[in-house]
Design a protein around this motif. Structure first.
Motif, PDB file in Angstrom:
ATOM      1  N   ILE A  27       0.846  -1.206   0.000  1.00 38.11           N
ATOM      2  CA  ILE A  27       0.000   0.000   0.000  1.00 38.11           C
ATOM      3  C   ILE A  27       0.876   1.250   0.000  1.00 38.11           C
ATOM      4  O   ILE A  27       0.576   2.230  -0.697  1.00 38.11           O
ATOM      5  N   THR A  28       1.952   1.224   0.767  1.00 44.22           N
ATOM      6  CA  THR A  28       2.874   2.367   0.791  1.00 44.22           C
ATOM      7  C   THR A  28       3.447   2.638  -0.596  1.00 44.22           C
ATOM      8  O   THR A  28       3.502   3.783  -1.049  1.00 44.22           O
ATOM      9  N   VAL A  31       0.598   3.991  -2.921  1.00 39.51           N
ATOM     10  CA  VAL A  31       0.214   5.374  -2.630  1.00 39.51           C
ATOM     11  C   VAL A  31       1.309   6.340  -3.072  1.00 39.51           C
ATOM     12  O   VAL A  31       1.021   7.467  -3.466  1.00 39.51           O
ATOM     13  N   LEU A  36      -0.590  13.291  -3.956  1.00 35.25           N
ATOM     14  CA  LEU A  36      -1.668  13.724  -3.069  1.00 35.25           C
ATOM     15  C   LEU A  36      -1.399  15.104  -2.482  1.00 35.25           C
ATOM     16  O   LEU A  36      -2.123  15.552  -1.601  1.00 35.25           O
ATOM     17  N   LEU A  39      -0.858  15.782   1.487  1.00 34.02           N
ATOM     18  CA  LEU A  39      -1.297  14.570   2.194  1.00 34.02           C
ATOM     19  C   LEU A  39      -0.315  13.408   2.048  1.00 34.02           C
ATOM     20  O   LEU A  39      -0.432  12.415   2.764  1.00 34.02           O
ATOM     21  N   ASN A  40       0.624  13.506   1.118  1.00 32.93           N
ATOM     22  CA  ASN A  40       1.596  12.422   0.913  1.00 32.93           C
ATOM     23  C   ASN A  40       2.297  12.037   2.208  1.00 32.93           C
ATOM     24  O   ASN A  40       2.398  10.863   2.549  1.00 32.93           O
ATOM     25  N   TRP A  42       1.411  12.634   5.312  1.00 31.75           N
ATOM     26  CA  TRP A  42       0.511  12.150   6.360  1.00 31.75           C
ATOM     27  C   TRP A  42       0.076  10.714   6.096  1.00 31.75           C
ATOM     28  O   TRP A  42      -0.051   9.913   7.033  1.00 31.75           O
ATOM     29  N   VAL A  43      -0.155  10.383   4.834  1.00 28.72           N
ATOM     30  CA  VAL A  43      -0.505   9.002   4.492  1.00 28.72           C
ATOM     31  C   VAL A  43       0.672   8.076   4.773  1.00 28.72           C
ATOM     32  O   VAL A  43       0.509   7.001   5.364  1.00 28.72           O
ATOM     33  N   ALA A  44       1.870   8.501   4.389  1.00 26.96           N
ATOM     34  CA  ALA A  44       3.058   7.684   4.631  1.00 26.96           C
ATOM     35  C   ALA A  44       3.302   7.498   6.125  1.00 26.96           C
ATOM     36  O   ALA A  44       3.612   6.389   6.582  1.00 26.96           O
ATOM     37  N   GLY A  46       1.029   7.664   8.490  1.00 24.32           N
ATOM     38  CA  GLY A  46      -0.049   6.830   9.022  1.00 24.32           C
ATOM     39  C   GLY A  46       0.207   5.347   8.792  1.00 24.32           C
ATOM     40  O   GLY A  46       0.036   4.519   9.702  1.00 24.32           O
ATOM     41  N   ILE A  47       0.641   5.018   7.592  1.00 27.02           N
ATOM     42  CA  ILE A  47       0.943   3.617   7.281  1.00 27.02           C
ATOM     43  C   ILE A  47       2.148   3.146   8.093  1.00 27.02           C
ATOM     44  O   ILE A  47       2.155   2.024   8.626  1.00 27.02           O
TER      45      ILE A  47
END
Length: 94
Positions: A27-28, A31, A36, A39-40, A42-44, A46-47
């Motif tokens: 998923i990392t 993504v 994004l 948000l890039n 923050w998503v990274a 979070g994962i």
């Protein structure tokens, strides 16, 4: 004198966590292919938080530790998060 026993964790649990870590890694990578914007990061993060939580809970046997140990780890991670957040704010306003 009290005798401490090692926590026996079944191999199935390790296998499930390993597969979960592989899925989160995929998923990392997936993504990372998308833009994004802000948000890039923050998503990274979070994962990465989910992955580190799995490793700490299962492989480091933190789920079997006392409440004091868990609170010490949580406070250390909170302080680390504060420092990382302050670094982001510093870079943002340069």
């Amino acid at each position: 004198m009290t005798e401490e026993h090692a926590h026996i964790v079944p191999y199935k649990t390790f296998l499930v966590v390993w597969v979960g870590l592989l899925i989160l890694t995929a998923i990392t990578v997936a993504v990372a292919q998308f833009n994004l914007g802000p948000l890039n990061i923050w998503v990274a993060l979070g994962i990465a938080t989910l992955k580190s939580g799995l490793v700490i809970a299962v492989f480091m046997h933190m789920k079997y530790e006392s409440l004091l140990f868990k609170l010490a780890l949580l406070s250390a991670l909170a302080i680390l998060a504060i420092f990382i957040g302050l670094t982001f704010v510093d870079v943002l306003y340069r």
